[in-house]
Motif scaffolding. Sequence first.
Motif, PDB file in Angstrom:
ATOM      1  N   ASP A 153      46.836  23.564  38.343  1.00 15.23           N
ATOM      2  CA  ASP A 153      46.053  23.737  37.121  1.00 15.23           C
ATOM      3  C   ASP A 153      45.879  25.223  36.812  1.00 15.23           C
ATOM      4  N   GLU A 154      46.639  25.679  35.842  1.00 16.97           N
ATOM      5  CA  GLU A 154      46.612  27.100  35.530  1.00 16.97           C
ATOM      6  C   GLU A 154      45.254  27.527  34.978  1.00 16.97           C
ATOM      7  N   THR A 155      44.589  26.618  34.269  1.00 13.24           N
ATOM      8  CA  THR A 155      43.275  26.950  33.709  1.00 13.24           C
ATOM      9  C   THR A 155      42.281  27.265  34.819  1.00 13.24           C
ATOM     10  N   GLN A 156      42.325  26.473  35.888  1.00 16.32           N
ATOM     11  CA  GLN A 156      41.419  26.746  37.014  1.00 16.32           C
ATOM     12  C   GLN A 156      41.725  28.112  37.626  1.00 16.32           C
ATOM     13  N   ARG A 157      42.995  28.411  37.775  1.00 16.04           N
ATOM     14  CA  ARG A 157      43.366  29.719  38.347  1.00 16.04           C
ATOM     15  C   ARG A 157      42.918  30.858  37.437  1.00 16.04           C
ATOM     16  N   GLU A 158      43.111  30.673  36.138  1.00 18.90           N
ATOM     17  CA  GLU A 158      42.737  31.721  35.179  1.00 18.90           C
ATOM     18  C   GLU A 158      41.233  31.980  35.190  1.00 18.90           C
ATOM     19  N   LYS A 159      40.461  30.908  35.327  1.00 22.88           N
ATOM     20  CA  LYS A 159      39.001  31.067  35.349  1.00 22.88           C
ATOM     21  C   LYS A 159      38.566  31.867  36.570  1.00 22.88           C
ATOM     22  N   LEU A 160      39.169  31.557  37.707  1.00 22.48           N
ATOM     23  CA  LEU A 160      38.841  32.301  38.924  1.00 22.48           C
ATOM     24  C   LEU A 160      39.265  33.764  38.777  1.00 22.48           C
ATOM     25  N   LEU A 161      40.457  33.963  38.270  1.00 19.62           N
ATOM     26  CA  LEU A 161      40.970  35.318  38.112  1.00 19.62           C
ATOM     27  C   LEU A 161      40.068  36.149  37.206  1.00 19.62           C
ATOM     28  N   ASN A 162      39.638  35.512  36.136  1.00 20.78           N
ATOM     29  CA  ASN A 162      38.754  36.171  35.187  1.00 20.78           C
ATOM     30  C   ASN A 162      37.433  36.594  35.819  1.00 20.78           C
ATOM     31  N   LEU A 163      36.822  35.644  36.552  1.00 21.74           N
ATOM     32  CA  LEU A 163      35.549  35.939  37.207  1.00 21.74           C
ATOM     33  C   LEU A 163      35.739  37.040  38.257  1.00 21.74           C
ATOM     34  N   ALA A 164      36.819  36.955  39.009  1.00 19.52           N
ATOM     35  CA  ALA A 164      37.057  37.941  40.067  1.00 19.52           C
ATOM     36  C   ALA A 164      37.306  39.327  39.466  1.00 19.52           C
ATOM     37  N   ARG A 165      38.097  39.363  38.408  1.00 18.83           N
ATOM     38  CA  ARG A 165      38.444  40.653  37.798  1.00 18.83           C
ATOM     39  C   ARG A 165      37.202  41.307  37.192  1.00 18.83           C
ATOM     40  N   THR A 166      36.428  40.529  36.463  1.00 19.64           N
ATOM     41  CA  THR A 166      35.255  41.080  35.795  1.00 19.64           C
ATOM     42  C   THR A 166      34.195  41.489  36.814  1.00 19.64           C
ATOM     43  N   THR A 167      34.015  40.667  37.839  1.00 21.31           N
ATOM     44  CA  THR A 167      33.032  40.992  38.876  1.00 21.31           C
ATOM     45  C   THR A 167      33.389  42.303  39.565  1.00 21.31           C
ATOM     46  N   ALA A 168      34.668  42.485  39.833  1.00 24.11           N
ATOM     47  CA  ALA A 168      35.106  43.701  40.535  1.00 24.11           C
ATOM     48  C   ALA A 168      34.815  44.950  39.715  1.00 24.11           C
ATOM     49  N   GLU A 169      34.696  44.785  38.402  1.00 24.45           N
ATOM     50  CA  GLU A 169      34.435  45.949  37.544  1.00 24.45           C
ATOM     51  C   GLU A 169      32.953  46.255  37.400  1.00 24.45           C
ATOM     52  N   LEU A 170      32.099  45.347  37.833  1.00 21.70           N
ATOM     53  CA  LEU A 170      30.660  45.577  37.667  1.00 21.70           C
ATOM     54  C   LEU A 170      30.170  46.618  38.679  1.00 21.70           C
ATOM     55  N   PRO A 171      29.360  47.575  38.220  1.00 23.82           N
ATOM     56  CA  PRO A 171      28.998  48.693  39.093  1.00 23.82           C
ATOM     57  C   PRO A 171      28.099  48.310  40.275  1.00 23.82           C
ATOM     58  N   GLN A 206      44.524  37.591  45.930  1.00 22.21           N
ATOM     59  CA  GLN A 206      44.843  38.960  46.367  1.00 22.21           C
ATOM     60  C   GLN A 206      46.160  39.448  45.767  1.00 22.21           C
ATOM     61  N   GLY A 207      47.095  38.516  45.606  1.00 28.22           N
ATOM     62  CA  GLY A 207      48.363  38.876  44.968  1.00 28.22           C
ATOM     63  C   GLY A 207      48.173  39.255  43.501  1.00 28.22           C
ATOM     64  N   GLN A 208      47.209  38.590  42.847  1.00 31.98           N
ATOM     65  CA  GLN A 208      46.942  38.859  41.432  1.00 31.98           C
ATOM     66  C   GLN A 208      46.161  40.150  41.224  1.00 31.98           C
ATOM     67  N   LEU A 209      45.265  40.440  42.164  1.00 37.25           N
ATOM     68  CA  LEU A 209      44.360  41.597  42.015  1.00 37.25           C
ATOM     69  C   LEU A 209      44.454  42.501  43.244  1.00 37.25           C
ATOM     70  N   PRO A 210      45.606  43.093  43.495  1.00 35.30           N
ATOM     71  CA  PRO A 210      45.760  43.867  44.727  1.00 35.30           C
ATOM     72  C   PRO A 210      44.826  45.083  44.783  1.00 35.30           C
ATOM     73  N   GLU A 211      44.296  45.502  43.628  1.00 35.39           N
ATOM     74  CA  GLU A 211      43.459  46.711  43.622  1.00 35.39           C
ATOM     75  C   GLU A 211      42.026  46.424  44.069  1.00 35.39           C
ATOM     76  N   SER A 212      41.595  45.150  44.048  1.00 32.96           N
ATOM     77  CA  SER A 212      40.253  44.884  44.578  1.00 32.96           C
ATOM     78  C   SER A 212      40.395  43.994  45.807  1.00 32.96           C
ATOM     79  N   GLU A 213      39.414  44.057  46.684  1.00 33.58           N
ATOM     80  CA  GLU A 213      39.580  43.432  47.997  1.00 33.58           C
ATOM     81  C   GLU A 213      38.830  42.117  48.130  1.00 33.58           C
ATOM     82  N   TRP A 214      39.397  41.069  47.573  1.00 35.52           N
ATOM     83  CA  TRP A 214      38.824  39.727  47.765  1.00 35.52           C
ATOM     84  C   TRP A 214      39.469  39.127  49.019  1.00 35.52           C
TER      85      TRP A 214
END
Length: 249
Positions: A153-171, A206-214
């Motif tokens: 389910d790509e939608t499920q993956r996208e939702k996780l990716l979105n939350l992870a990416r945005t969270t990593a940007e929060l100060p 981790q493959g999608q967001l190699p710059e942040s450490e999940w």
Amino acid sequence: MDMKEGFGEVRDRVALAAKRASRQPNEVTIVAVTKTWPAEIVVAAYNAGMRHFGENRAEELDEKRPLVEAELGPKSGIHWHAIGALQSRKTKFVAENADTFHALDRLKIANRLSNHIMENEPDQEKALRVFIEVNVSGEASKAGLDCNQWEDDETQREKLLNLARTTAELPGLVPVGLMTMAPWQVEESVIRRVFERTRRLSEWLQGQLPESEWTQLSMGMSDDFEIAIEEGATHIRVGRAIFGPRILE
Ligand SMILES: *Cc1c(COP(=O)(O)O)cnc(C)c1O
């Protein structure tokens, strides 16, 4: 049960499970879950050598931490883990008291936590470490971001990716990894599969967001922590196996 003995037994079992998986025991943090137990029990557990404590209710953490600090001082070296699902009106309790939060499941909570932290500690010294909680088993009773079909389910993956990416940007927040809960009272193979799929999901992320450490995995409780360690857990959350059955719940 004697908690020192309980903790010793859990440590031995962690070491054996790590060995079976060709891992080092010190790769696994044992979070002693003290929910429902009073502050004196936390102090006694501290004196028995425990340093990581987990609470699932935000208000209980907010009440207990000052009581423990009154006894041990603010520099005891305790690391506080908020492990339970969180409602947005209670984010303040977690922002003010926790060092690590294990149950992030939506952006609104991430934003509120980060805002509280930046208001109180703008120097980032107290940035909150966060795990995103994923529901991989598909059980309706389980909290967490819906990831029960993530492989297909790509939608499920996208939702996780979105939350992870945005969270990593929060100060105010620091990415740590994924947390999951296995179903209760099912066959070992079913539990193992949930942990294994969570580890694969974490590898995908981790493959999608190699710059942040999940990179870390919070999984495993009293009844299943050995399976979780064999499947890659770095944090296990253990209550009853250390402290005995909870009376109030
Ligand atoms: C209570 C709780 C635990 C610990 O459960 P035990 O069965 O006592 O080991 C772990 N994680 C969460 C989220 C909990 O609420």
